[in-house]
Design an enzyme around this catalytic site. Sequence first.
Site, short mmCIF file in Angstrom:
data_model
loop_
_atom_site.label_atom_id
_atom_site.label_comp_id
_atom_site.label_asym_id
_atom_site.label_seq_id
_atom_site.Cartn_x
_atom_site.Cartn_y
_atom_site.Cartn_z
N GLY A 71 0.83 -1.21 0.00
CA GLY A 71 0.00 0.00 0.00
C GLY A 71 0.86 1.25 0.00
O GLY A 71 0.52 2.26 0.62
N SER A 110 1.61 3.43 -2.27
CA SER A 110 1.46 4.45 -3.31
C SER A 110 0.76 5.71 -2.83
O SER A 110 0.77 6.73 -3.51
CB SER A 110 0.67 3.87 -4.50
OG SER A 110 -0.65 3.57 -4.08
N ARG A 111 0.13 5.66 -1.65
CA ARG A 111 -0.54 6.87 -1.17
C ARG A 111 -0.69 6.81 0.35
O ARG A 111 -0.39 5.78 0.97
CB ARG A 111 -1.89 7.06 -1.85
CG ARG A 111 -2.83 5.90 -1.69
CD ARG A 111 -3.89 5.90 -2.76
NE ARG A 111 -4.68 4.70 -2.65
CZ ARG A 111 -5.98 4.67 -2.38
NH1 ARG A 111 -6.66 5.78 -2.20
NH2 ARG A 111 -6.62 3.52 -2.30
N ASN A 152 1.33 -2.59 5.42
CA ASN A 152 0.59 -1.35 5.62
C ASN A 152 -0.73 -1.31 4.87
O ASN A 152 -1.68 -0.68 5.31
CB ASN A 152 1.48 -0.17 5.19
CG ASN A 152 0.68 1.09 4.94
OD1 ASN A 152 0.29 1.78 5.87
ND2 ASN A 152 0.39 1.38 3.68
N SER A 160 -3.72 -0.31 14.31
CA SER A 160 -4.44 0.94 14.53
C SER A 160 -4.87 0.95 15.99
O SER A 160 -5.10 -0.12 16.58
CB SER A 160 -5.67 1.00 13.63
OG SER A 160 -6.56 2.00 14.08
N TYR A 211 -13.30 -3.18 10.80
CA TYR A 211 -11.95 -2.64 10.66
C TYR A 211 -11.17 -2.89 11.95
O TYR A 211 -10.02 -3.35 11.94
CB TYR A 211 -12.04 -1.13 10.37
CG TYR A 211 -10.72 -0.44 10.23
CD1 TYR A 211 -9.99 -0.53 9.05
CD2 TYR A 211 -10.19 0.32 11.27
CE1 TYR A 211 -8.77 0.11 8.93
CE2 TYR A 211 -8.98 0.96 11.15
CZ TYR A 211 -8.26 0.86 9.98
OH TYR A 211 -7.06 1.49 9.86
N ALA A 218 -11.68 -5.19 14.15
CA ALA A 218 -11.39 -6.63 14.28
C ALA A 218 -10.14 -6.99 13.48
O ALA A 218 -9.27 -7.73 13.94
CB ALA A 218 -12.57 -7.45 13.80
N LYS A 250 -7.68 -5.03 12.64
CA LYS A 250 -6.48 -4.41 13.21
C LYS A 250 -6.07 -5.12 14.50
O LYS A 250 -4.88 -5.29 14.78
CB LYS A 250 -6.71 -2.91 13.43
CG LYS A 250 -6.81 -2.13 12.12
CD LYS A 250 -5.55 -2.35 11.29
CE LYS A 250 -5.55 -1.66 9.96
NZ LYS A 250 -4.32 -1.91 9.19
#
Lengths: 81, 244
Positions: free
Chosen positions: B8, B10-11, B87, B139, B152, B154, B156
């Site tokens: 991930g 690229s941004r 990431n 996170s 989300y 769960a 993380k």
Amino acid sequence: MSVRLSVISQVEQVAKEQKKKLAPLSDDLVLLDSGLDSLCFAIIVARLEDALGIDPFSTAEDAGFPVTLGDLIRFYEEAGK
Amino acid sequence: MRNVIVTGGSRGLGLGIVRRLTEAGYRTIAIARKETAQLQSAMEDGERDHHGSLRFVPFDLSRIDEIPRLVKTLRKDFGPIYGLVNNAAVGFDGVLAIMHNSQIEELVRVNTLSPIVLTKYVVRSMMADGGGRIVNVASIIGFTGYSGLSVYGATKASMIGFTRSLAREVGRMGVNVNSVAPGFVDTEMTQKLEDEQRQQIARRSALRRLPDIDDVAHAVEFLLGEQSKSITGTVLTVDAGNTA
């Protein structure tokens, strides 16, 4: 180097690196009794992928691991065909 | 030059990590579906400044079956892999009771299944090469609650559990595994948050602000560096004191 020799040389090499006492190698040696543990086999699989260009465990349909050294060698020989 | 894979990359946060690691002298391999203008400019900066180097490899990380081949190609093209930064993630929010099952599945696939399978193939090559570093981007939502982020959260939390057990498993092979848990950072993923929510999060944080991308990127750099050689199986929280 043949598939058989590649497998055996990796088994010996990893045992040496990880300071494991290796049982005498024969086709009917049960891998669990070989003196190597599962992390050692993970390294052997990674090295054999580099050496032979194949990882039969990623392409196999079932999740079993070969039981004996002979099974392991045949597993690679079959995948390499 | 040590190779570090950043998924991930690229941004957003991933791009910030990629920029930081390239500046720190790594050969950073950014994996993402598409190359972005920001990544292109980061590559140009990397070329010009001659610190590390930055390469882009296009890959859709939700294609789990293709991951073994990806790792094989990366090793062939770049050589031994020293670091892996997991990431890449998707961040759909929504009330669980009406969230579409396909979204739940995609969250788990991209945020949990994909990094675990990628790590499987990378960690064993690290073990075969004598060691390495893995950093999982979790996170604070993995251990604190936020309405609308249950799935989300769960995924993380799963990365934190994964980190701890894997650290125990591969420690004696010279591989360190840690997590970074950012708080809310201003990225595309958190754009849906309204200003009011953003201000409230900042107000409730010990430092009265949000962490920025560079704060998190520095934490990742630390966990890849020599200074952190005795740190493994832990979570480094970078949240400006939001969960303090």
